[in-house]
Design an enzyme around this catalytic site. Structure first.
Site, PDB file in Angstrom:
ATOM      1  CB  CYS A 354      -0.903  -0.010   1.226  1.00 44.64           C
ATOM      2  SG  CYS A 354      -2.251  -1.126   0.990  1.00 44.64           S
ATOM      3  CD  GLU A 355       4.899   3.806   0.701  1.00 49.17           C
ATOM      4  OE1 GLU A 355       4.425   3.242   1.698  1.00 49.17           O
ATOM      5  OE2 GLU A 355       5.465   4.896   0.728  1.00 49.17           O
TER       6      GLU A 355
END
Ligand code: LLP
Length: 426
Positions: A354-355
């Site tokens: 999640c980036e």
């Protein structure tokens, strides 16, 4: 020696089909060509020699270290550079002789120094006066020490992996008088055996003149401190940093030819400056292991954004491949099942973390991928496994060594139980 070969329908490493490894071990998977690593070690050993100079090669374990890797380095007869309690412990558990270990670090803890002294690590490289004081409080029998110096060489590489700019955190400057005082403290201490100086100008360096410049500045320094303070340097450690090829943009120099020139240059300059020939050391990390490694992923979803950017998602992430996010590093990749198929378009290979910055390759030219096929990312042997994290509680992949028709796990894949093994419930 090539670390792998491509056929129309697969990629082979040492006679082993990489597809068979995905079936046996799953993905993501780090795969290292053991013979290639051994070959690299032998190549360094055969070329970093000079008839007038004693030489030693320390493998920089931060690039990639496991028990098996420490054993391999021992078997190949290289020495070892460690930089933390964990690296030192790994080496000792693999029965690596402490008499061939050099201990680095810019802020060694009390515990690390205790451990290094207890286990008779051959040399401790002092980075700063505080560290020296700490060592003096602890030392109770003879201990070899060196001093890390910063000669202010601006090697042309990524800012984060350049280490001897004047504002770098590493070592003491050759321009400060304090540096001489630290050296004198070591020389005058009854239990410390001050053997010489160390420097590491940076990593992934393609211009050999940077190393010549480093050697020249340190040899001038050796001449000056001999003339002015009667300090004789017996060992000159030039660190690592030799660049490797990740993509066609990279142009590593020929180590074989270069070492000969460098060692000749050192010998001739010593003659000119009338200083003793030092024992010359280097600390290659990346150049021993990077090209030996690949990472295999399984291709999942494909996505084309509203702005027509084409993504291919894989089952790994920046947690097992951080160098793109951290250094804007570039990589090449192929589809394992058809590595020679003509390229179709440019894809961004992205991970599952999640980036937004979780990109493994920003621009990878590939045939249209199919879900379930595998993607092989090349040149991941250095600073991949060693920099892997559990971000997003993703599990670290296994590491497999491939050697003459044989593959063996040298690091097991992390399990969910491993992940929780250090957690404590309220
Ligand atoms: N010796 C010392 C004291 C070092 O600090 C280093 C690397 C080496 C030797 C080995 O350098 P090599 O031959 O591997 O370039 N994580 C970064 C690299 C950091 C290197 C730090 N020191 C990367 O992934 O590019």
């Amino acid at each position: 020696m090539q670390p792998y070969s491509l056929t129309a329908s697969t990629i082979m490493m040492n006679g082993v089909d990489l597809q068979s490894l995905t079936q046996r071990y799953g993905t993501p998977l780090y795969v290292m060509n053991e013979s290639f690593i051994r070959n690299q070690a032998q190549r360094f050993k055969a070329t970093f020699v000079h008839e007038h100079l004693k030489t030693t090669i320390f493998y920089a374990s931060k690039a990639f270290l496991t028990l098996a890797m420490a054993q391999l380095i021992d078997e190949e007869g290289l020495s070892l550079d460690v930089v933390s309690l964990g690296e030192l412990h790994t080496a000792l558990k693999a029965n690596f002789p402490p008499s061939r270990i050099i201990f680095h670090g810019n802020n060694k803890t009390s515990l690390e120094l205790d451990y290094a002294l207890k286990h008779h690590v051959e040399t401790i490289v002092i980075d700063n006066p505080y560290e020296l004081q700490l060592l003096i409080e602890k030392v109770s029998r003879p201990q070899k020490v060196m001093l890390r110096l910063n000669p202010g060489v601006e090697a042309h590489t990524h800012e984060y992996i350049s280490t001897t700019k004047h504002d770098s955190k590493f070592g003491l400057s050759i321009n400060d008088v304090e540096t001489i005082e630290v050296m004198k403290t070591m020389i005058n201490h009854p239990l410390l055996d001050f053997t010489g100086i160390h420097c590491h100008i940076g990593s992934q360096i393609f211009d050999p003149s940077s190393f010549h410049k480093e050697a020249q500045l340190l040899l001038e320094y050796m001449r000056d401190i001999k003339d002015n303070y009667d300090i004789e340097i017996k060992t000159l450690n030039l660190g690592g940093g030799f660049g490797v090829k990740y993509t066609d943009e990279d142009t590593p120099f020929d180590i074989q030819l270069y070492f000969h020139d460098l060692l000749d240059f050192i010998k001739n300059t010593c003659d000119e400056y009338q200083i003793i020939y030092p024992h010359v050391c280097i600390e290659p990390g990346r150049s021993i292991v990077a090209e030996a490694g690949v990472t295999i992923y399984t291709i999942g979803a494909l996505k084309t954004t509203h702005s027509s950017k084409h993504f291919v998602f894989v089952d790994g992430s920046m947690a097992d491949h951080i160098r793109t996010a951290l250094y804007q590093a570039k990589y090449e990749a192929r589809i394992l099942e058809r590595p020679l198929d003509p390229h179709d378009r440019i894809y961004s290979v992205a991970g599952k973390a999640c980036e937004t910055g979780d990109i493994l390759i920003h621009e990878s030219s590939l045939p249209t991928p199919n879900i379930g096929e595998h993607l092989v990312v090349f040149t991941t042997g250095a600073y991949h496994y060693s920099m892997a994290s559990n971000y997003n509680r993703l599990l670290k992949p296994a590491v497999v060594f491939v050697n003459e028709d044989d593959a063996r796990v040298v690091v097991k894949a992390q399990t969910l139980d491993d992940l929780l093994s250090s957690d404590v419930m309220l």
